[in-house]
Design a protein around this motif. Structure first.
Motif, PDB file in Angstrom:
ATOM      1  N   ARG A   6      18.137  13.687  56.447  1.00 28.62           N
ATOM      2  CA  ARG A   6      18.897  14.191  57.358  1.00 28.62           C
ATOM      3  C   ARG A   6      19.973  14.249  58.148  1.00 28.62           C
ATOM      4  O   ARG A   6      20.986  15.465  58.895  1.00 28.62           O
ATOM      5  N   ILE A   9      22.622  17.032  56.210  1.00 33.82           N
ATOM      6  CA  ILE A   9      22.200  17.580  56.101  1.00 33.82           C
ATOM      7  C   ILE A   9      23.433  18.112  57.408  1.00 33.82           C
ATOM      8  O   ILE A   9      23.444  19.113  57.996  1.00 33.82           O
ATOM      9  N   TRP A  13      26.615  21.151  58.286  1.00 37.38           N
ATOM     10  CA  TRP A  13      26.941  21.678  59.162  1.00 37.38           C
ATOM     11  C   TRP A  13      27.858  21.364  60.002  1.00 37.38           C
ATOM     12  O   TRP A  13      28.999  22.086  60.924  1.00 37.38           O
ATOM     13  N   ILE A  64      22.257  25.846  63.338  1.00 37.01           N
ATOM     14  CA  ILE A  64      20.395  24.844  62.634  1.00 37.01           C
ATOM     15  C   ILE A  64      19.834  25.079  63.960  1.00 37.01           C
ATOM     16  O   ILE A  64      19.771  24.488  65.449  1.00 37.01           O
ATOM     17  N   LEU A  67      14.973  22.129  60.379  1.00 30.95           N
ATOM     18  CA  LEU A  67      15.749  21.134  59.970  1.00 30.95           C
ATOM     19  C   LEU A  67      14.167  20.430  59.700  1.00 30.95           C
ATOM     20  O   LEU A  67      14.121  19.728  60.443  1.00 30.95           O
ATOM     21  N   CYS A  69      12.960  17.796  56.694  1.00 26.53           N
ATOM     22  CA  CYS A  69      13.520  16.724  56.068  1.00 26.53           C
ATOM     23  C   CYS A  69      12.630  15.654  55.323  1.00 26.53           C
ATOM     24  O   CYS A  69      11.395  15.367  55.067  1.00 26.53           O
ATOM     25  N   CYS A  76      16.596  23.686  55.689  1.00 28.40           N
ATOM     26  CA  CYS A  76      17.435  24.133  56.869  1.00 28.40           C
ATOM     27  C   CYS A  76      17.651  25.488  56.886  1.00 28.40           C
ATOM     28  O   CYS A  76      17.734  26.284  56.579  1.00 28.40           O
TER      29      CYS A  76
END
Length: 131
Positions: A6, A9, A13, A64, A67, A69, A76
């Protein structure tokens, strides 16, 4: 592992939106595999993936919206905005050794990809055509 995935990612972004390309590139495995099944485009290196982002035309931002995980994988969903235009994007990430190793992007709206300024982006022939 999900917390690490997490965080990775989210950082991806954050750095992409901030245009911090040197730091962004450090998140990527050198042999990263990137694929866009809808347009048949693909990249076979972290360098190429970073270059795709850094040369994407327009003043874009990704937000986002969801999301999820699970271990070393993440799904995502983003709102990708370029000027007044907005697209929904769905990315599947795989993480190995603390770096992003595979990304598959799905874009629910049909489109033709924009011209690319990177030689790393390739395009597969349409299904059923002679290679």
């Amino acid at each position: 592992m999900p917390d690490n995935t997490r965080a990775l990612i989210l950082r991806h972004w954050e750095l992409a939106n901030a245009r911090h390309w040197d730091e962004f590139a450090k998140l990527l495995a050198s042999d990263l595999k990137y694929e866009v099944p809808q347009t048949r485009e693909y990249i076979e290196s972290g360098q190429g993936y970073a270059e795709m982002f850094s040369t994407w035309p327009g003043d874009w931002k990704a937000k986002i919206t969801d999301l999820v995980c699970d271990g070393d994988k993440a799904i995502c969903i983003i709102d990708f905005n370029v000027g007044q235009d907005s697209m929904k994007g769905i990315s599947v990430f795989e993480v190995h050794g603390g770096q992003i190793a595979r990304v598959t992007d799905y874009w629910p709206e049909p489109y033709e990809p924009p011209p690319r300024e990177t030689a790393h982006m390739k395009r597969r022939p349409p299904a059923g055509s002679a290679a």
